[in-house]
Design an enzyme around this catalytic site. Structure first.
Site, PDB file in Angstrom:
ATOM      1  N   ASP A  25      -9.973  -0.684   2.351  1.00 21.39           N
ATOM      2  CA  ASP A  25     -10.013  -1.751   3.357  1.00 21.39           C
ATOM      3  C   ASP A  25     -11.293  -1.628   4.178  1.00 21.39           C
ATOM      4  O   ASP A  25     -11.538  -0.582   4.782  1.00 21.39           O
ATOM      5  CB  ASP A  25      -8.769  -1.614   4.251  1.00 21.39           C
ATOM      6  CG  ASP A  25      -8.810  -2.563   5.435  1.00 21.39           C
ATOM      7  OD1 ASP A  25      -9.498  -3.604   5.336  1.00 21.39           O
ATOM      8  OD2 ASP A  25      -8.144  -2.260   6.452  1.00 21.39           O
ATOM      9  N   ASN A  27     -12.276  -3.874   6.703  1.00 15.99           N
ATOM     10  CA  ASN A  27     -12.312  -4.510   8.026  1.00 15.99           C
ATOM     11  C   ASN A  27     -11.128  -4.174   8.920  1.00 15.99           C
ATOM     12  O   ASN A  27     -10.869  -4.864   9.914  1.00 15.99           O
ATOM     13  CB  ASN A  27     -12.454  -6.033   7.883  1.00 15.99           C
ATOM     14  CG  ASN A  27     -11.264  -6.624   7.130  1.00 15.99           C
ATOM     15  OD1 ASN A  27     -10.424  -5.882   6.636  1.00 15.99           O
ATOM     16  ND2 ASN A  27     -11.196  -7.928   7.057  1.00 15.99           N
ATOM     17  N   ASP A  29      -7.880  -4.452   8.618  1.00 18.08           N
ATOM     18  CA  ASP A  29      -6.627  -5.227   8.696  1.00 18.08           C
ATOM     19  C   ASP A  29      -5.507  -4.601   7.868  1.00 18.08           C
ATOM     20  O   ASP A  29      -4.427  -5.164   7.734  1.00 18.08           O
ATOM     21  CB  ASP A  29      -6.857  -6.697   8.300  1.00 18.08           C
ATOM     22  CG  ASP A  29      -7.268  -6.842   6.836  1.00 18.08           C
ATOM     23  OD1 ASP A  29      -7.433  -5.804   6.147  1.00 18.08           O
ATOM     24  OD2 ASP A  29      -7.428  -7.987   6.380  1.00 18.08           O
ATOM     25  N   ASP A  33      -9.882  -4.754   0.187  1.00 14.38           N
ATOM     26  CA  ASP A  33     -10.633  -6.002  -0.001  1.00 14.38           C
ATOM     27  C   ASP A  33     -11.873  -5.775  -0.869  1.00 14.38           C
ATOM     28  O   ASP A  33     -12.198  -4.638  -1.232  1.00 14.38           O
ATOM     29  CB  ASP A  33     -11.019  -6.601   1.369  1.00 14.38           C
ATOM     30  CG  ASP A  33     -11.589  -5.553   2.303  1.00 14.38           C
ATOM     31  OD1 ASP A  33     -12.473  -4.797   1.856  1.00 14.38           O
ATOM     32  OD2 ASP A  33     -11.137  -5.462   3.479  1.00 14.38           O
ATOM     33  N   ASP A 102      -8.179 -10.524 -13.983  1.00 13.67           N
ATOM     34  CA  ASP A 102      -6.828 -10.766 -14.457  1.00 13.67           C
ATOM     35  C   ASP A 102      -6.686 -12.261 -14.669  1.00 13.67           C
ATOM     36  O   ASP A 102      -7.069 -13.048 -13.797  1.00 13.67           O
ATOM     37  CB  ASP A 102      -5.832 -10.320 -13.367  1.00 13.67           C
ATOM     38  CG  ASP A 102      -4.696  -9.520 -13.930  1.00 13.67           C
ATOM     39  OD1 ASP A 102      -3.945 -10.088 -14.735  1.00 13.67           O
ATOM     40  OD2 ASP A 102      -4.548  -8.341 -13.553  1.00 13.67           O
ATOM     41  N   ASP A 201      -2.427 -11.707 -18.375  1.00 13.09           N
ATOM     42  CA  ASP A 201      -1.105 -11.375 -17.846  1.00 13.09           C
ATOM     43  C   ASP A 201       0.002 -12.044 -18.671  1.00 13.09           C
ATOM     44  O   ASP A 201      -0.077 -13.234 -18.973  1.00 13.09           O
ATOM     45  CB  ASP A 201      -1.043 -11.892 -16.401  1.00 13.09           C
ATOM     46  CG  ASP A 201       0.211 -11.484 -15.676  1.00 13.09           C
ATOM     47  OD1 ASP A 201       0.334 -10.295 -15.343  1.00 13.09           O
ATOM     48  OD2 ASP A 201       1.079 -12.350 -15.440  1.00 13.09           O
ATOM     49  N   GLU A 254      -1.616  -8.347 -21.949  1.00 15.84           N
ATOM     50  CA  GLU A 254      -0.432  -7.618 -21.490  1.00 15.84           C
ATOM     51  C   GLU A 254       0.737  -8.232 -22.248  1.00 15.84           C
ATOM     52  O   GLU A 254       1.053  -9.406 -22.077  1.00 15.84           O
ATOM     53  CB  GLU A 254      -0.240  -7.795 -19.982  1.00 15.84           C
ATOM     54  CG  GLU A 254       0.851  -6.879 -19.461  1.00 15.84           C
ATOM     55  CD  GLU A 254       1.742  -7.514 -18.415  1.00 15.84           C
ATOM     56  OE1 GLU A 254       2.444  -6.764 -17.725  1.00 15.84           O
ATOM     57  OE2 GLU A 254       1.784  -8.742 -18.288  1.00 15.84           O
ATOM     58  N   HIS A 323      -0.243  -0.667 -12.051  1.00 16.39           N
ATOM     59  CA  HIS A 323       0.399  -1.133 -10.818  1.00 16.39           C
ATOM     60  C   HIS A 323       1.860  -1.543 -10.994  1.00 16.39           C
ATOM     61  O   HIS A 323       2.519  -1.894 -10.020  1.00 16.39           O
ATOM     62  CB  HIS A 323      -0.400  -2.317 -10.263  1.00 16.39           C
ATOM     63  CG  HIS A 323      -0.336  -3.502 -11.177  1.00 16.39           C
ATOM     64  ND1 HIS A 323      -0.905  -3.505 -12.436  1.00 16.39           N
ATOM     65  CD2 HIS A 323       0.263  -4.707 -11.048  1.00 16.39           C
ATOM     66  CE1 HIS A 323      -0.659  -4.659 -13.022  1.00 16.39           C
ATOM     67  NE2 HIS A 323       0.045  -5.408 -12.200  1.00 16.39           N
ATOM     68  N   ASP A 324       2.339  -1.549 -12.240  1.00 15.85           N
ATOM     69  CA  ASP A 324       3.746  -1.921 -12.484  1.00 15.85           C
ATOM     70  C   ASP A 324       4.615  -0.727 -12.835  1.00 15.85           C
ATOM     71  O   ASP A 324       5.817  -0.879 -13.072  1.00 15.85           O
ATOM     72  CB  ASP A 324       3.828  -2.908 -13.665  1.00 15.85           C
ATOM     73  CG  ASP A 324       3.234  -4.256 -13.339  1.00 15.85           C
ATOM     74  OD1 ASP A 324       3.232  -4.642 -12.156  1.00 15.85           O
ATOM     75  OD2 ASP A 324       2.773  -4.935 -14.285  1.00 15.85           O
TER      76      ASP A 324
HETATM   77  C1  NOJ Z   1       2.645  -8.590 -15.089  1.00 15.11           C
HETATM   78  C2  NOJ Z   1       1.906  -8.066 -13.898  1.00 15.11           C
HETATM   79  O1  NOJ Z   1       1.281  -6.858 -14.236  1.00 15.11           O
HETATM   80  C3  NOJ Z   1       2.916  -7.920 -12.787  1.00 15.11           C
HETATM   81  O2  NOJ Z   1       2.428  -7.199 -11.690  1.00 15.11           O
HETATM   82  C4  NOJ Z   1       3.372  -9.299 -12.409  1.00 15.11           C
HETATM   83  O3  NOJ Z   1       4.407  -9.216 -11.456  1.00 15.11           O
HETATM   84  C5  NOJ Z   1       3.899 -10.080 -13.625  1.00 15.11           C
HETATM   85  N1  NOJ Z   1       3.101  -9.909 -14.799  1.00 15.11           N
HETATM   86  C6  NOJ Z   1       3.961 -11.548 -13.302  1.00 15.11           C
HETATM   87  O4  NOJ Z   1       2.672 -12.086 -13.208  1.00 15.11           O
HETATM   88 CA    CA Z   2      -9.213  -5.758   4.617  1.00 17.73          CA
END
Ligand code: NOJ
Ligand code: CA
Length: 544
Positions: A25, A27, A29, A33, A102, A201, A254, A323-324
């Site tokens: 980050d 700034n 908040d 970013d 993405d 995605d 994906e 991230h999932d």
């Molecule tokens: C896969 C993405 O990696 C995930 O984070 C997202 O919630 C779903 N697709 C829907 O876009």
């Molecule tokens: Ca920020």
């Protein structure tokens, strides 16, 4: 497997995934970013990264942290401006780093202008989505959503729209040529700005064959109507021949629930669809059908799965976290006594496999799952939807808490730990998601000052891979091994390597092949001759 005809740039690349909200980050908040990312480009260069995959930075109300796009040609003001994005692309380029974006095209946000116009009754835009009337007072069909609950939501007009993810993410109708043209226009917009590829995605669910009822399943009833349809293959072929092939890109899909047979169809070079893809079978090694219900993790099973995929695909996109998913040390390693050794082992494994290695932010310092105190610390829409579904099934609070805390996607979304200060150097404000208390010792600053750290091991391993023809383009072959130990060779015309991975916390006897140890996560004085120490990773080179 036949060698590919022309060498594509991405085949030697190391990709690093940035989840912008949690990276840095600039700034105060509390939200990561684009200027924050720019400030860390030197760090990424020093690590050895060639490509950054940026999770979505488009304009979005942020119900799914950017995977709900309300304008594909604008930057989310929380993340910065279009000028910031252009600066990121050009600065990275100057440093020899490419940016992949993405591409989220199964759905938009319900706040996208197209959907808003559709809701207002504009016929053109209604056909961009799936609006249907209910059947005898019920939803149009029995499909379930990836985030739990039905895939249909009722509008104020009394009809329903389809959403395979949250109700804030209506699915686009890929039968409509206007949708194709709009998205092609979006792709060109970004390609002209110098983006080097897309991570597509949920790409294998975009084309729905029909909206008929599906066979009943505990999870994803209806999937046979949209998973890997012929229409999806055709769309990918068109994208590829009409746009992607005109630029030098890396296109990764994906692909949910993908099997090896389907993966070949989607990514075989001769078919002209995707360059590479993410499979999920290894992520589900410890799940009982749905990820919320876990069974004991068995390294042997992980080895069998990885070996199977190594034999099927020439260039899979390899990853152990994103991230999932939960953090890989929690998933496949050890967060106690062997935290450091197991994180190094997982690094070695991921970077030795055939394919393109993806590293997820924080993985390179061995970040662990979030230390959330309760469901109130969790922000993820998926976790909250599943909580509601579990409530309907009368799961008690303590059980819901346990199942969700250990599996929630927020586990990998806690801010990157840059130093040991109060907010881990991530922000000077209030972080949007709780920072893990272990920032006191798991952080970039501490690890960059310690040559035995996980971070330094990553640098070593990346450097090693870059200089290794066997790891970049060599063949793969599994070698017999004791249980829970993964041994394989990677071999090119000038180099043969034996890769040893002890996926357990115990010593394991081994047959020693090859001539000299070229990399190990244990020092010479610590390691044994005919056995591997707990979570030991070793590369032995052989004279050829
Ligand atoms: C896969 C993405 O990696 C995930 O984070 C997202 O919630 C779903 N697709 C829907 O876009
Ligand atoms: Ca920020």
């Amino acid at each position: 497997m036949a060698a590919s005809s022309t060498k594509k740039w991405w085949k030697n690349s190391i990709v690093y995934q940035i989840y912008p909200k949690s990276f840095c980050d600039s700034n105060g908040d509390g939200i990561g970013d684009i200027p924050g990312i720019i400030s860390k480009l030197h760090y990424l260069k020093d690590l050895g990264v060639d490509v950054i995959w940026l999770s979505p930075v488009y304009q979005s109300p942020g119900y799914d942290n950017g995977y709900d796009i309300s304008n594909y040609k604008e930057i989310n003001p929380e993340f910065g401006t279009m000028e910031d994005m252009e600066r990121l692309i050009s600065r990275a380029k100057r440093m020899g780093i490419k940016i992949m974006m993405d591409l989220v095209i199964n759905h938009t946000s319900d706040e996208h202008e197209w959907f808003q116009k559709a809701l207002a009754g504009d016929e053109k835009y209604r056909d961009y989505y799936y609006f249907r009337d209910g059947k005898n007072g019920r939803k149009p069909n029995n499909w379930g959503s990836f985030f739990g609950g039905s895939a249909w939501t009722r509008t104020e007009n009394g009809d329903y729209y389809l959403h395979l993810f949250s109700d804030k993410q209506p699915d686009l109708n890929w039968h409509n040529p206007d949708v194709y043209n709009e998205i092609v226009d979006v792709m060109k917009f970004w390609l002209e700005k110098g983006v080097a590829g897309f991570r597509c995605d949920a790409i294998n669910v975009i084309y729905k064959n029909s909206l008929d009822d599906g066979k009943k399943h505990l999870f994803l009833t209806g999937k046979e109507h949209y998973l890997n349809t012929e229409g999806c293959h055709e769309l990918l072929k068109r994208f590829n021949s009409e746009i992607w092939s005109k630029y030098k890109l890396f296109i990764v899909g994906e692909t949910a629930l993908v099997t090896p047979e389907i993966a070949k169809l989607l990514s075989d070079e001769s078919r002209g669809e995707l360059d590479s893809l993410f499979f999920f079978e290894h992520m589900d090694v410890d799940s009982r059908g749905v990820k919320w219900f876990k069974k004991k993790y068995r390294p042997n099973k992980l080895i069998r799965i990885l070996d199977k995929w190594q034999n099927v695909l020439e260039f899979p996109s390899n990853y152990l976290e994103n991230h999932d998913q939960i953090r890989s040390v929690n998933h496949f390693g050890n967060t106690g006594k062997y935290w450091e050794k197991s994180a190094k082992l997982l690094c070695g494994l991921n970077l030795s496999l055939r394919g393109v290695p993806f590293i997820y932010e924080g993985e390179e310092i061995g970040m662990t799952n979030g230390d959330f105190r309760g469901l109130r610390d969790i922000k993820d829409v998926e976790s909250h939807n599943i909580n509601q579904s579990m409530k309907k099934l009368l799961f008690v609070h303590s059980l819901r808490r346990k199942l969700i805390l250990r599996t929630s996607r927020d586990n990998a979304r806690t801010p990157v730990q840059w130093d040991d200060s109060e907010n881990a150097g991530f922000t000077t404000g209030n972080p949007w998601l709780k920072i893990n208390a272990n920032k006191s010792f798991i952080n970039v600053k501490t690890e960059s000052e310690d040559e035995n750290s996980i971070l330094c091991f990553y640098k070593k391993m990346i450097e090693f891979r870059k200089n290794s023809s066997a790891l970049n383009e060599g063949s793969y072959r599994r070698v017999a091994s004791p249980s829970d130990v993964y041994i394989f060779t990677r071999e090119s015309s000038s180099e043969r390597l034996y890769i040893y991975c002890n996926l357990t916390g115990m010593n394991k006897p081994i047959e020693v092949y090859g001539d000299r140890i070229v990399l190990d996560n244990y020092d010479e004085e610590e390691r044994g001759n005919n056995f591997l120490k707990p979570y030991e990773f070793r590369i032995i080179a052989s004279n050829i």
